[in-house]
Design an enzyme around this catalytic site. Sequence first.
Site, PDB file in Angstrom:
ATOM      1  CE  LYS A  33      -6.865  18.230 -80.391  1.00 36.15           C
ATOM      2  NZ  LYS A  33      -6.805  17.040 -79.517  1.00 36.15           N
ATOM      3  CG  ASP A  79      -3.327  16.961 -81.469  1.00 43.37           C
ATOM      4  OD1 ASP A  79      -2.174  16.494 -81.472  1.00 43.37           O
ATOM      5  OD2 ASP A  79      -4.354  16.260 -81.305  1.00 43.37           O
ATOM      6  CD  GLU A 127      -3.622  16.603 -78.126  1.00 43.13           C
ATOM      7  OE1 GLU A 127      -4.273  17.677 -78.140  1.00 43.13           O
ATOM      8  OE2 GLU A 127      -4.163  15.497 -78.252  1.00 43.13           O
ATOM      9  CG  ASP A 139      -3.443  11.996 -77.913  1.00 45.74           C
ATOM     10  OD1 ASP A 139      -3.705  10.861 -77.479  1.00 45.74           O
ATOM     11  OD2 ASP A 139      -4.139  12.524 -78.818  1.00 45.74           O
ATOM     12  CG  ASN A 180      -2.913  13.996 -84.301  1.00 46.49           C
ATOM     13  OD1 ASN A 180      -3.663  14.930 -84.593  1.00 46.49           O
ATOM     14  ND2 ASN A 180      -3.225  13.112 -83.384  1.00 46.49           N
ATOM     15  CE  LYS A 213      -6.634  16.824 -84.323  1.00 42.24           C
ATOM     16  NZ  LYS A 213      -5.982  15.824 -83.458  1.00 42.24           N
ATOM     17  N   GLY A 231     -10.569  13.130 -77.104  1.00 43.75           N
ATOM     18  CA  GLY A 231     -11.710  12.568 -77.816  1.00 43.75           C
ATOM     19  C   GLY A 231     -11.257  11.760 -79.006  1.00 43.75           C
ATOM     20  CB  SER A 244     -10.545  18.663 -81.867  1.00 42.99           C
ATOM     21  OG  SER A 244      -9.483  18.345 -82.727  1.00 42.99           O
ATOM     22  CE  LYS A 292      -7.333  11.389 -77.856  1.00 39.19           C
ATOM     23  NZ  LYS A 292      -6.586  11.288 -79.128  1.00 39.19           N
TER      24      LYS A 292
HETATM   25  O1  SMG Z   1     -13.348  13.643 -80.522  1.00 39.77           O
HETATM   26  O2  SMG Z   1     -13.572  15.774 -80.674  1.00 39.77           O
HETATM   27  C1  SMG Z   1     -12.983  14.736 -80.937  1.00 39.77           C
HETATM   28  C2  SMG Z   1     -11.735  14.796 -81.754  1.00 39.77           C
HETATM   29  C3  SMG Z   1     -10.579  15.163 -80.926  1.00 39.77           C
HETATM   30  O3  SMG Z   1      -8.701  15.819 -82.186  1.00 39.77           O
HETATM   31  C4  SMG Z   1      -9.264  14.938 -81.632  1.00 39.77           C
HETATM   32  N1  SMG Z   1      -8.755  13.698 -81.572  1.00 39.77           N
HETATM   33  O4  SMG Z   1      -5.227  13.372 -81.599  1.00 39.77           O
HETATM   34  O5  SMG Z   1      -6.503  14.203 -80.144  1.00 39.77           O
HETATM   35  C5  SMG Z   1      -6.353  13.656 -81.228  1.00 39.77           C
HETATM   36  C6  SMG Z   1      -7.498  13.338 -82.145  1.00 39.77           C
HETATM   37  C7  SMG Z   1      -7.536  11.886 -82.459  1.00 39.77           C
HETATM   38  C8  SMG Z   1      -8.511  11.525 -83.499  1.00 39.77           C
HETATM   39  S1  SMG Z   1      -8.004  12.071 -85.019  1.00 39.77           S
HETATM   40  C9  SMG Z   1      -8.869  11.279 -86.188  1.00 39.77           C
HETATM   41 MG    MG Z   2      -4.225  14.371 -79.991  1.00 38.98          MG
END
Ligand code: SMG
Ligand code: MG
Length: 383
Positions: free
Chosen positions: A176, A203, A228, A253, A205, A178, A305, A150, A277
Amino acid sequence: MPIVRAAAPAAPAAPVDLEAIELRVLHLPLVSPFTTSFGTETVREVIIVRARTAGGDGWGEIVTQHAPLYSSEYTRGAWDVAERFLVPALLEAGTLAPEQVAGVLEPFVGHRMVKAGLELAVLDAALRAEGRPLGEYLGATAPRVPSGVSVGIQRDAAALVDAVGGYLDQGYVRIKIKIKPGRDIADTAAVRDAFGAIPLQVDANSAYTLADAATLAELDRFDLLLIEQPLQEDDIVDHATLAARLRTPICLDESIVSAKAAADALALRAASIINIKAGRVGGYLEAVRIHDLCREAGMPVWCGGMLETGIGRAANAALAALPGFTLPGDISASDRFYTRDIVTEPIVLEDGHVRVPTGPGIGVEIDPVALEDATVDRVELRR
Ligand code: SMG
Ligand code: MG
């Protein structure tokens, strides 16, 4: 509607005699800042759980962040609810099997990340005592899992291309990135232009609303594996509306907080892929239930993750080795985020994969010095 399995996978684990539970807040500096649509993190604040039992210790990880930005949970809130309510309830139960943890904690609403971390510690203690690996217990069928990475939002598109190139050089098999409004189309185009047909997904969020549907539809031209969580956590119907307008599959997610939520999203066609998760859904046993119902429905899943330490990453690798995990997970190596992990053997990338631990329990050992060095707060609650 698929049947949601109520019992634990395979053979249940033997009960443990819980003597004490230790909680630690750790501060682990990140190798570089991690920026998402909701903010930038430079230090990972996380809670590590140690379950002390008559048969030995077990370890778990509560994956909250410092602030309630990804979800409503956050570290100090997690600490408070654990110390005042959840840990005392477990200690009062005394002797309990890992499969009973969720039931004991059920009267307390929410706080799923805390429940997941506590359940993992009890599960790890029970499996270590039996000499049984977590992967075997959960139903893992693969010896190793493909590793995706990510990549946070960078200063500009050129910096993003640099960062992605570095991860591809290390062997990560899926990227991936953001995104957020204003940092979506051009960033994605830059990565596609630079690296061609690599497995790529984005992603958001929760950074968009249905009013952004036209922008999100522009992403269709990049042949992404998935988008995502474009909308808010409780926007299930809006996600269904959006899904009907996009060619790119929508993956949820934040919205999937339980097997029930997954079944609802499936029924409403709000998603065609789910990111599982364990923390977000209240534990690895609930995660397996989501895996099972998605598999029965023919819906692909992958393991997300939460910047876990080696404890959570080892458990995630075990989970991601179940047969329904058909897409690469966010299971990057320890050095993706940390210069010094708290386990004796850091998680490493081998030919783009992470090995599923085969030792008892989560299959990794804790480095007591690294753990102590990262600890900023500690409490032990006894029976
Ligand atoms: O653990 O490699 C990892 C990070 C993966 O992007 C990741 N996680 O929304 O999927 C998600 C984010 C949540 C944590 S963001 C601080
Ligand atoms: Mg996510």
